[in-house]
Design an enzyme around this catalytic site. Structure first.
Site, PDB file in Angstrom:
ATOM      1  N   LEU A 209     -11.775-131.986 -11.119  1.00 39.36           N
ATOM      2  CA  LEU A 209     -10.597-131.720 -11.944  1.00 39.36           C
ATOM      3  C   LEU A 209     -10.648-132.595 -13.181  1.00 39.36           C
ATOM      4  O   LEU A 209     -10.890-133.800 -13.073  1.00 39.36           O
ATOM      5  CB  LEU A 209      -9.307-132.019 -11.170  1.00 39.36           C
ATOM      6  CG  LEU A 209      -8.982-131.168  -9.934  1.00 39.36           C
ATOM      7  CD1 LEU A 209      -7.747-131.715  -9.237  1.00 39.36           C
ATOM      8  CD2 LEU A 209      -8.777-129.715 -10.316  1.00 39.36           C
ATOM      9  N   HIS A 210     -10.416-131.995 -14.352  1.00 36.84           N
ATOM     10  CA  HIS A 210     -10.353-132.817 -15.560  1.00 36.84           C
ATOM     11  C   HIS A 210      -9.488-132.218 -16.662  1.00 36.84           C
ATOM     12  O   HIS A 210      -9.193-132.884 -17.643  1.00 36.84           O
ATOM     13  CB  HIS A 210     -11.765-133.061 -16.117  1.00 36.84           C
ATOM     14  CG  HIS A 210     -12.358-131.863 -16.798  1.00 36.84           C
ATOM     15  ND1 HIS A 210     -12.886-130.816 -16.094  1.00 36.84           N
ATOM     16  CD2 HIS A 210     -12.491-131.551 -18.108  1.00 36.84           C
ATOM     17  CE1 HIS A 210     -13.334-129.898 -16.947  1.00 36.84           C
ATOM     18  NE2 HIS A 210     -13.096-130.325 -18.162  1.00 36.84           N
TER      19      HIS A 210
END
Length: 366
Positions: A209-210
């Site tokens: 996740l980013h």
């Protein structure tokens, strides 16, 4: 002929490696082509940059612009100023930009403003339709001033034609990221976390996740990870953490017995984990492409994707960003109902050779 190859962030490095290899092969065969590898310094952390150069056999950059961190505008400005200085001192004949990162947009603008240098966009034409994503702005601006488009899909070709790009500027070549994947797959190897967590092939989840929409607000990030760890049942959830996400995770203090956090992994280690995972859950575009080719079920925590072929052909499904969509997707996975998927057209490991052959024709180098 001198070609500048622009790289600034982790996805770029994966995409430029086969292009450099192909230039070398064509040069050995007599094509009068030279390249200059320009690292903008957008990703300057060793785990996000240096390790990839080493693992993928990319030569040291000829130039490092040293842009470093900053806001979107600050980073764009620093890259443009530094690249403009390079081009004024030592112009190139063609600027090759890849993907949709800030470096791609900034260098394409600088190239066009310095003596109208020709720009070729590898991965041109892809669109998510989501203007809240910086990457979408980068794509649109870059494509507005690009001369030659090297595309990954017929969807991208259609997007370009709708915007008025003539067919003789569009080259449907495939996906250089997949060139790298096929070449490096025999070299994939276990990271340390494989042993330390006692992982077993097919019995864990890999998560990344980013995106700001998922990680910049503590409650949202907490809700997503809570649902993922719960929906994964007792399977380990391996989470190589992007630097921007690590800061937010620290503030949340989230813990779960099946969540295992690690630093960003090298290309060979990370893709070993993807290849052997039960499934991938991510908000990255590139990982959906790699998972598709490796036949691994992929769940994407986004409302739209610029790579629709990973959904229509491949193993990817868009879940959106509502944490409530996660449990039903995992139920489908555990019930053995996830689609098998296939590999999109031209994703065959020969894309870079098609790109350089096309450049040879465009510039009459053969």
């Amino acid at each position: 002929m001198l070609v500048d190859i622009i790289a600034g962030a982790r996805p770029n490095f994966i995409k430029i490696a086969p292009i450099i290899d192909s230039i070398k092969r064509h040069r050995e065969a007599g094509m009068p082509i030279q390249y200059r590898l320009v690292h903008t310094g957008q990703h300057y952390d060793k785990k996000m940059s240096g390790d990839f150069f080493e693992q993928l056999g990319i030569p040291d950059p000829d130039v490092n612009l040293g842009a470093g961190s900053g806001t979107q505008a600050e980073q764009t400005g620093k890259i443009m100023v530094a690249y403009e200085k390079l081009l004024l001192a030592q112009p190139c004949d063609l600027c090759i930009v890849v993907g949709d990162v800030t470096s791609t947009m900034a260098c394409s603008i600088a190239a066009k403003k310095v003596n109208n240098i020709k720009v070729a966009h590898v991965e041109g034409g892809i669109r998510s339709g989501d203007w809240t994503m910086p990457e979408e702005i980068n794509r649109i601006v870059t494509d507005a001033i690009t001369d030659y488009f090297f595309t990954t899909s017929e969807v991208a070709n259609t997007n370009l034609r709708k915007s008025g790009v003539a067919d003789d500027r569009i080259f449907f070549v495939g996906n250089t990221m997949i060139d790298t994947l096929y070449k490096q797959m025999p070299r994939f190897h276990k990271p340390e976390i494989w042993s330390s967590c006692g992982l077993v092939a097919g019995e864990y989840i890999i998560m990344t996740l980013h995106r700001p929409a998922n990680v910049d607000q503590a409650p949202k990030l907490n809700d997503l990870i809570t649902e993922i760890c719960k929906a994964a049942r007792d399977l380990p959830v391996i989470f190589p953490v992007h630097p921007r996400t690590a800061k937010m995770l620290e503030s949340i203090g989230f813990k779960s017995a099946n969540l295992h956090i690690t630093e960003p992994l090298g290309y060979l280690e990370f893709n070993f984990l993807v290849k052997n995972a039960r499934a991938v859950i991510t908000d990255s575009g590139g990982i959906t492409e790699e998972a598709t080719v490796m036949g691994v079920p992929c769940m994407t925590l986004r409302d739209s994707t610029e790579r629709p072929e990973t959904c229509t052909v491949g193993t990817n499904e868009l879940l959106g960003t509502d944490p409530g969509s996660i449990a039903p997707a995992f139920e489908k996975l555990f019930a053995g109902q996830w689609k098998k998927g296939g590999i999109p057209a031209m994703w065959d490991g020969k894309t870079a050779d098609r790109i350089i052959a096309s450049i040879g024709i465009i510039f009459a180098l053969s």
